[in-house]
Write a protein that holds these residues in place. Structure first.
Motif, PDB file in Angstrom:
ATOM      1  N   PHE A  87       0.832  -1.204   0.000  1.00  0.00           N
ATOM      2  CA  PHE A  87       0.000   0.000   0.000  1.00  0.00           C
ATOM      3  C   PHE A  87       0.864   1.252   0.000  1.00  0.00           C
ATOM      4  N   VAL A  88       0.443   2.254  -0.796  1.00  0.00           N
ATOM      5  CA  VAL A  88       1.054   3.586  -0.715  1.00  0.00           C
ATOM      6  C   VAL A  88      -0.090   4.573  -0.532  1.00  0.00           C
ATOM      7  N   PHE A  89       0.077   5.482   0.460  1.00  0.00           N
ATOM      8  CA  PHE A  89      -1.026   6.385   0.800  1.00  0.00           C
ATOM      9  C   PHE A  89      -0.689   7.831   0.449  1.00  0.00           C
ATOM     10  N   GLN A  90      -1.751   8.625   0.347  1.00  0.00           N
ATOM     11  CA  GLN A  90      -1.550  10.050   0.061  1.00  0.00           C
ATOM     12  C   GLN A  90      -0.754  10.725   1.184  1.00  0.00           C
TER      13      GLN A  90
ATOM     14  N   ARG B 302      -3.622   6.763  17.960  1.00  0.00           N
ATOM     15  CA  ARG B 302      -2.829   6.001  17.000  1.00  0.00           C
ATOM     16  C   ARG B 302      -3.707   5.188  16.067  1.00  0.00           C
ATOM     17  N   ARG B 303      -4.901   5.668  15.823  1.00  0.00           N
ATOM     18  CA  ARG B 303      -5.806   4.979  14.899  1.00  0.00           C
ATOM     19  C   ARG B 303      -5.136   4.737  13.559  1.00  0.00           C
ATOM     20  N   THR B 304      -4.505   5.790  13.061  1.00  0.00           N
ATOM     21  CA  THR B 304      -3.863   5.653  11.752  1.00  0.00           C
ATOM     22  C   THR B 304      -2.780   4.588  11.784  1.00  0.00           C
ATOM     23  N   GLU B 305      -2.011   4.612  12.891  1.00  0.00           N
ATOM     24  CA  GLU B 305      -0.936   3.620  12.989  1.00  0.00           C
ATOM     25  C   GLU B 305      -1.509   2.214  12.973  1.00  0.00           C
ATOM     26  N   ILE B 306      -2.611   2.026  13.724  1.00  0.00           N
ATOM     27  CA  ILE B 306      -3.212   0.698  13.783  1.00  0.00           C
ATOM     28  C   ILE B 306      -3.730   0.293  12.405  1.00  0.00           C
ATOM     29  N   GLY B 307      -4.409   1.248  11.732  1.00  0.00           N
ATOM     30  CA  GLY B 307      -4.893   0.966  10.387  1.00  0.00           C
ATOM     31  C   GLY B 307      -3.742   0.626   9.456  1.00  0.00           C
ATOM     32  N   LEU B 308      -2.668   1.380   9.595  1.00  0.00           N
ATOM     33  CA  LEU B 308      -1.496   1.143   8.760  1.00  0.00           C
ATOM     34  C   LEU B 308      -0.927  -0.251   8.995  1.00  0.00           C
ATOM     35  N   LEU B 309      -0.780  -0.596  10.296  1.00  0.00           N
ATOM     36  CA  LEU B 309      -0.210  -1.903  10.619  1.00  0.00           C
ATOM     37  C   LEU B 309      -1.084  -3.013  10.040  1.00  0.00           C
ATOM     38  N   GLN B 318      -1.864  -9.945  16.462  1.00  0.00           N
ATOM     39  CA  GLN B 318      -0.600  -9.231  16.640  1.00  0.00           C
ATOM     40  C   GLN B 318      -0.843  -7.831  17.185  1.00  0.00           C
ATOM     41  N   ILE B 319      -1.892  -7.181  16.675  1.00  0.00           N
ATOM     42  CA  ILE B 319      -2.224  -5.841  17.182  1.00  0.00           C
ATOM     43  C   ILE B 319      -2.580  -5.918  18.664  1.00  0.00           C
ATOM     44  N   LEU B 320      -3.392  -6.933  19.006  1.00  0.00           N
ATOM     45  CA  LEU B 320      -3.782  -7.123  20.406  1.00  0.00           C
ATOM     46  C   LEU B 320      -2.542  -7.274  21.286  1.00  0.00           C
ATOM     47  N   ILE B 321      -1.622  -8.123  20.811  1.00  0.00           N
ATOM     48  CA  ILE B 321      -0.416  -8.379  21.604  1.00  0.00           C
ATOM     49  C   ILE B 321       0.414  -7.104  21.747  1.00  0.00           C
ATOM     50  N   ASP B 386     -10.134  -2.507  21.753  1.00  0.00           N
ATOM     51  CA  ASP B 386     -10.546  -1.348  20.953  1.00  0.00           C
ATOM     52  C   ASP B 386      -9.702  -1.249  19.692  1.00  0.00           C
ATOM     53  N   ALA B 387      -8.396  -1.418  19.899  1.00  0.00           N
ATOM     54  CA  ALA B 387      -7.464  -1.296  18.778  1.00  0.00           C
ATOM     55  C   ALA B 387      -7.766  -2.345  17.722  1.00  0.00           C
ATOM     56  N   VAL B 388      -8.071  -3.561  18.191  1.00  0.00           N
ATOM     57  CA  VAL B 388      -8.315  -4.656  17.256  1.00  0.00           C
ATOM     58  C   VAL B 388      -9.606  -4.412  16.471  1.00  0.00           C
ATOM     59  N   ARG B 389     -10.604  -3.857  17.170  1.00  0.00           N
ATOM     60  CA  ARG B 389     -11.912  -3.686  16.533  1.00  0.00           C
ATOM     61  C   ARG B 389     -11.929  -2.569  15.507  1.00  0.00           C
ATOM     62  N   LEU B 390     -10.919  -1.733  15.582  1.00  0.00           N
ATOM     63  CA  LEU B 390     -10.868  -0.600  14.678  1.00  0.00           C
ATOM     64  C   LEU B 390     -10.938  -1.061  13.217  1.00  0.00           C
ATOM     65  N   ASP B 391     -11.777  -0.405  12.447  1.00  0.00           N
ATOM     66  CA  ASP B 391     -11.864  -0.726  11.024  1.00  0.00           C
ATOM     67  C   ASP B 391     -10.689  -0.060  10.319  1.00  0.00           C
ATOM     68  N   PRO B 392      -9.819  -0.852   9.711  1.00  0.00           N
ATOM     69  CA  PRO B 392      -8.610  -0.254   9.114  1.00  0.00           C
ATOM     70  C   PRO B 392      -8.934   0.791   8.047  1.00  0.00           C
ATOM     71  N   VAL B 393     -10.031   0.584   7.341  1.00  0.00           N
ATOM     72  CA  VAL B 393     -10.388   1.539   6.288  1.00  0.00           C
ATOM     73  C   VAL B 393     -10.659   2.909   6.887  1.00  0.00           C
ATOM     74  N   GLN B 394     -11.495   2.916   7.933  1.00  0.00           N
ATOM     75  CA  GLN B 394     -11.809   4.196   8.569  1.00  0.00           C
ATOM     76  C   GLN B 394     -10.595   4.785   9.249  1.00  0.00           C
ATOM     77  N   ALA B 395      -9.794   3.906   9.866  1.00  0.00           N
ATOM     78  CA  ALA B 395      -8.621   4.385  10.578  1.00  0.00           C
ATOM     79  C   ALA B 395      -7.662   5.092   9.628  1.00  0.00           C
ATOM     80  N   LEU B 396      -7.531   4.547   8.417  1.00  0.00           N
ATOM     81  CA  LEU B 396      -6.600   5.126   7.450  1.00  0.00           C
ATOM     82  C   LEU B 396      -7.191   6.350   6.766  1.00  0.00           C
ATOM     83  N   ALA B 397      -8.527   6.391   6.684  1.00  0.00           N
ATOM     84  CA  ALA B 397      -9.162   7.502   5.984  1.00  0.00           C
ATOM     85  C   ALA B 397      -8.929   8.803   6.717  1.00  0.00           C
ATOM     86  N   ARG B 398      -8.832   8.701   8.056  1.00  0.00           N
ATOM     87  CA  ARG B 398      -8.610   9.928   8.828  1.00  0.00           C
ATOM     88  C   ARG B 398      -7.190  10.398   8.689  1.00  0.00           C
ATOM     89  N   ARG B 399      -7.040  11.661   8.775  1.00  0.00           N
ATOM     90  CA  ARG B 399      -5.706  12.210   8.680  1.00  0.00           C
ATOM     91  C   ARG B 399      -5.143  12.349  10.075  1.00  0.00           C
TER      92      ARG B 399
END
Lengths: 229, 399
Positions: A87-90, B302-309, B318-321, B386-399
């Motif tokens: 993946f590459v992001f904006q 760290r939503r974005t980080e979790i989504g990224l991971l 792994q996220i849970l751990i 909470d971290a595990v339940r995060l939807d990666p799509v939404q987590a990454l969509a946020r800046r």
């Protein structure tokens, strides 16, 4: 390599169903360079997320390398993303606390690559994107173009077959954008399948095929209306 | 994913967010330090009190004239017989498993030497008292052995009494007056300090017969009976009560086993220590909630980080751990730090009050350490989920 048949993705917004993707049928071959274009809200990002196995379709079929993704369990899906998809992001999404090498190492940490091998592979990946002199720099010490290059190094360090780029040049000046596109096109030339979501017509024009989405439907460039090259 | 890499990744995240790491570590360390310090004080109190009792001698039965009873009036009009030297003689002669019997008579009189005088408790006893009450001599000797009915004019001084009357001079062999009676100093006890309201340093000891005569009494204040071994205590106590009932025709003395007193004190103070540990644990729970808050904030930061991971192929487990390890490390580091602070505080306390044997009990150290890790694990679960339940799509969509 990728086959979408009548794929729908529906969100529930309050009491209304929103069809982000509606009956999308697509076929993408190994090694293609594809640009996905369309107005905001046309479903570009949703398509990318589904292709990247981050999101699942509401209905329809998505086959990746011949396998039905809907049948793949959560754990294996993570492995699929890990090994096959980059993946590459904006907004680059680099971890600010890690230096360039550290950021590139992250996917390898989660796939269990040993420490020494991780460092070597990360350095090699950074060299290949022209950042040999920036190993120990943190994201805040890098320019936008350099950050995106670190992100690209991270996305390809696991040697994926598919690279998904969401507005990779959206946050860069024209010159850096040019460099980044050249970089990922070089990787595409080496066999990596490249799918770029973009607003930028000059970026889109570089692709071998343009898929235009409108209101969640493929308006142009789908498998059925594919021009013969 | 290898465990070491995981821990390194977690350390990176902790170091990367220094302020919140420091704050939550501080919370846990205060909790653990409180547990250590408070239990050390409780344990110190227990040791202090039981030490006091034990210094008085082991396997001792104490005979007190009069009956401590809740049932009310004494039978036969409530006549209490004196506890006499005859009784002591009978105890010596007729009880089995008894090593020594030491009578104790008490009074207060003015003790004079030269121009100095001092009002002091005057204890009357026999040579057996020395063993029974574990008296150590600083100089000279204790009361001589011999017939307790003979009396005598020897006196043994407490160390403070000797100092007050003689200063730096040598009291041995000197003549002192106690009331109108003349005595010769034969020994000075070693310093011992206060024990159960009885200041061994500031009293004088004379033969029991002389004491009774001096204060014109027939009854003893106490009789100490030393039993041969802890196993014989119960039988001896029973036998002693039987003997006294036979002699006095009525149950008019109270027999106390010193060990049972020690034991009940020890268990009371042990319970107090536990209570203190409980109170301190509350602060630990508060620290745990602090960790939970910090981790929850961390997850949403760290939503974005979790989504990224997740996008990079990290599995939910792994996220849970990762987040659990972070929480456990926060509390674990806090625990170790708190252990250090607690032990240092106890050491400083002992430095200031050397007489008080404040030592954190081993169980408290072990539990505190385990608890500190447990706090992280327990309060880390919610944020990690909470971290595990995060939807990666939404987590990454946020800046």
């Amino acid at each position: 390599m990728i086959e979408l048949i009548n794929l729908c993705r529906t969100y529930r917004m309050g009491s209304e169903d929103v069809h982000a993707l509606n009956e999308v049928t697509l076929q993408i071959d190994q090694g293609e360079h594809i640009a996905v274009v369309g107005p905001s809200g046309s479903g570009k990002s949703t398509l990318l997320n589904i292709l990247g196995c981050l999101d699942r379709p509401t209905s329809g079929s998505y086959r990746f390398s011949g396998r039905e993704v809907a049948d793949i369990g959560e754990v294996e899906l993570s492995l699929l993303r890990q090994r096959w998809i980059g993946f590459v992001f904006q907004f680059f999404h680099l971890l600010p606390r890690l230096d360039a090498v550290g950021n590139v190492e992250v996917p390898m940490i989660f796939s269990g690559v040993g420490r020494e091998e991780r460092r070597q592979r990360a350095q090699r990946a950074l060299e290949s994107v022209g950042l040999k002199h920036r190993f120990k720099h943190r994201p805040e010490e890098l320019s936008g173009g350099e950050r995106q290059r670190v992100a690209i190094a991270r996305s390809v360090v696991m040697s994926p077959r598919l690279l998904l780029a969401d507005e990779p040049t959206g946050n860069l000046d024209r010159h850096s954008a040019e460099e980044i596109m050249e970089l990922i096109e070089r990787m595409n030339a080496e066999g990596l399948t490249l799918i770029v979501v973009t607003h930028d017509p000059t970026v889109a024009k570089r692709a071998g095929r343009i898929i235009r989405l409108e209101d969640g439907r493929v308006a142009e460039g789908g498998a059925d209306v594919r021009p013969q090259i | 994913m290898r465990v070491l890499d995981l821990i390194r990744f977690a350390i990176g995240a902790l170091v990367g967010h220094r302020l919140r790491t420091v704050l939550s570590v501080a919370g846990v360390s205060v909790g653990i330090a409180a547990v250590i310090a408070l239990t050390a004080l409780g344990e110190g109190a227990r040791r202090y009190v039981t030490g006091e009792f034990e210094a008085l001698g082991a396997n001792i039965l104490i005979v007190i004239p009069g009956r401590v009873e809740t049932t009310g009036a004494m039978p036969f009009g409530g006549v209490t017989h004196d506890l006499t030297l005859e009784d002591v003689r009978a105890m010596r002669g007729r009880l089995r498993n008894v090593l020594r019997v030491a009578p104790l008579a008490m009074g207060t009189e003015t003790v004079r030497f030269g121009g100095l005088s001092r009002s002091l408790p005057v204890v009357g006893t026999t040579s057996d008292f020395r063993e029974v009450r574990r008296v150590t001599m600083g100089s000279g000797s204790f009361l001589p052995e011999g017939d307790m009915d003979q009396g005598g004019n020897q006196v043994v001084l407490g160390t403070k009494a000797a100092e007050e009357l003689f200063g730096s001079g040598n009291p041995l062999g000197q003549a002192v007056r106690i009331g109108e009676w003349r005595f010769r100093v034969i020994g000075v006890m070693a310093p011992r300090g206060r024990g159960l309201g009885f200041d061994f340093d500031d009293l004088v000891i004379i033969p029991v017969k002389t004491n009774l005569a001096m204060f014109n009494k027939t009854t003893l204040f106490r009789v100490f009976v030393e039993v041969d071994g802890a196993d014989a205590m119960r039988a001896a106590e029973h036998e002693l009560e039987g003997l006294m009932e036979e002699r006095h025709r009525v149950k008019d003395v109270t027999v106390i086993a010193q060990d049972s007193v020690v034991q009940s004190f020890s268990s009371i103070l042990g319970a107090m220590t536990l209570a203190l540990a409980g109170i301190a644990s509350v602060s630990l729970a508060v620290a745990g909630i602090g960790i939970m808050n910090v981790m929850l904030v961390s997850v949403s930061e760290r939503r974005t980080e979790i989504g990224l991971l997740r996008a990079l192929g990290a599995g939910k487990r792994q996220i849970l751990i990762v987040f659990l390890v972070e929480a456990v490390m926060l509390s674990g580091i806090g625990g170790l730090l708190g252990l250090g602070i607690g032990l240092a505080a106890v050491a400083a306390f002992v430095e200031i009050y050397p007489a008080f044997p404040a030592v954190p009990p081993l169980w408290a150290i072990v539990t505190a350490t385990v608890m500190s890790l447990g706090v992280g694990a327990v309060f880390g679960v919610l944020p990690a989920r909470d971290a595990v339940r995060l939807d990666p799509v939404q987590a990454l969509a946020r800046r």
